[in-house]
Scaffold this active site. Structure first.
Site, PDB file in Angstrom:
ATOM      1  N   TYR A   1      52.595 113.647  54.206  1.00 40.56           N
ATOM      2  CA  TYR A   1      52.836 112.567  55.178  1.00 40.56           C
ATOM      3  C   TYR A   1      52.589 113.006  56.621  1.00 40.56           C
ATOM      4  O   TYR A   1      52.704 112.209  57.543  1.00 40.56           O
ATOM      5  CB  TYR A   1      54.281 112.070  55.073  1.00 40.56           C
TER       6      TYR A   1
ATOM      7  N   HIS B   1      53.022 106.390  59.823  1.00 40.66           N
ATOM      8  CA  HIS B   1      54.483 106.288  59.730  1.00 40.66           C
ATOM      9  C   HIS B   1      55.187 107.499  60.350  1.00 40.66           C
ATOM     10  O   HIS B   1      56.371 107.430  60.649  1.00 40.66           O
ATOM     11  CB  HIS B   1      54.880 106.157  58.254  1.00 40.66           C
TER      12      HIS B   1
ATOM     13  N   TYR C   1      63.594 110.722  54.030  1.00 46.29           N
ATOM     14  CA  TYR C   1      62.577 109.692  53.857  1.00 46.29           C
ATOM     15  C   TYR C   1      62.963 108.505  54.725  1.00 46.29           C
ATOM     16  O   TYR C   1      64.128 108.263  55.020  1.00 46.29           O
ATOM     17  CB  TYR C   1      62.334 109.283  52.399  1.00 46.29           C
TER      18      TYR C   1
ATOM     19  N   ASN D   1      63.220 105.236  54.627  1.00 43.90           N
ATOM     20  CA  ASN D   1      64.136 104.141  54.290  1.00 43.90           C
ATOM     21  C   ASN D   1      65.609 104.525  54.349  1.00 43.90           C
ATOM     22  O   ASN D   1      66.472 103.658  54.288  1.00 43.90           O
ATOM     23  CB  ASN D   1      63.826 103.597  52.893  1.00 43.90           C
TER      24      ASN D   1
ATOM     25  N   ASN E   1      61.555  99.651  57.889  1.00 43.20           N
ATOM     26  CA  ASN E   1      62.660 100.067  57.017  1.00 43.20           C
ATOM     27  C   ASN E   1      63.507 101.199  57.581  1.00 43.20           C
ATOM     28  O   ASN E   1      64.704 101.278  57.301  1.00 43.20           O
ATOM     29  CB  ASN E   1      62.132 100.434  55.630  1.00 43.20           C
TER      30      ASN E   1
END
Length: 191
Positions: free
Chosen positions: A14, A19, A64, A66, A112
């Site tokens: 990632y 993001h 993460y 969320n 989120n």
């Protein structure tokens, strides 16, 4: 103490995704102010130091996206912080690459990570720097978990630098001053 949180997802896969722009800004702030992010606690990686003479904690939640609120809540509880001592930096798909938007409060806007923080703080009142990552042409998940193009990466370096300055301005003065100074920001390099 002032808590500056950069949102992203942990893991090399990632690292350079849209993001994870919040992590990139936190890394830049750390470099600019010689703050090492090398401690693990509060469901995140963090470091403490000073910006404009004020003590700050830089936090990268490792939960993460969320579940970012879990990490933020742990820090808030441990240090007994007020919401006006929290700044969250994250990606915004409603802004084109190269733009910033600073806000004192607001809804999650479909993000989120912010949704999780609002739920864990029980409040929408905390300052934020939204970094433009562009609108998706199709699949939202593919877009935010996708990498930036070479052209976008050049623009982003300006956005990251401006976000770093905006965070320092919020610490030094206040959110309104930073809003007046940076909400019209647009990177000089364009796609």
């Amino acid at each position: 103490m002032f808590l500056i949180v950069g949102l992203g997802n942990p893991g090399n896969e990632y690292e350079n995704t849209r993001h994870n722009i919040g992590f990139k800004v936190i890394d830049n702030i750390a470099k600019e102010y010689n703050i090492e992010i090398n401690r693990q606690k509060f469901k995140g990686m963090y470091g403490e130091g000073f910006i404009n003479g004020k003590k700050v904690m830089l936090l990268k939640p490792t939960t993460y996206m969320n579940l970012s609120g879990e990490s933020v809540r742990e820090v808030v509880d441990f240090y007994n912080l007020n919401n006006d001592e929290i700044l969250v930096i994250y990606d915004d798909i409603s802004l084109e690459v190269g733009k910033l938007r600073i806000r004192e409060k607001g809804s999650a806007g479909g993000h989120n990570g912010i949704k999780s923080i609002i739920a864990h703080l029980n409040s929408e009142i905390f300052s934020r720097i939204k970094v433009g990552v562009g609108q998706p042409n199709g699949d939202l998940v593919k877009h935010v978990l996708g990498k930036f193009t070479k052209e976008e990466t050049a623009i982003l370096s300006e956005s990251i630098e401006a976000s770093t300055k905006a965070a320092a301005e919020i610490i030094k003065n206040d959110v309104k001053t930073a809003m007046n100074q940076f909400n019209g920001f647009k990177a000089s390099t364009t796609v």
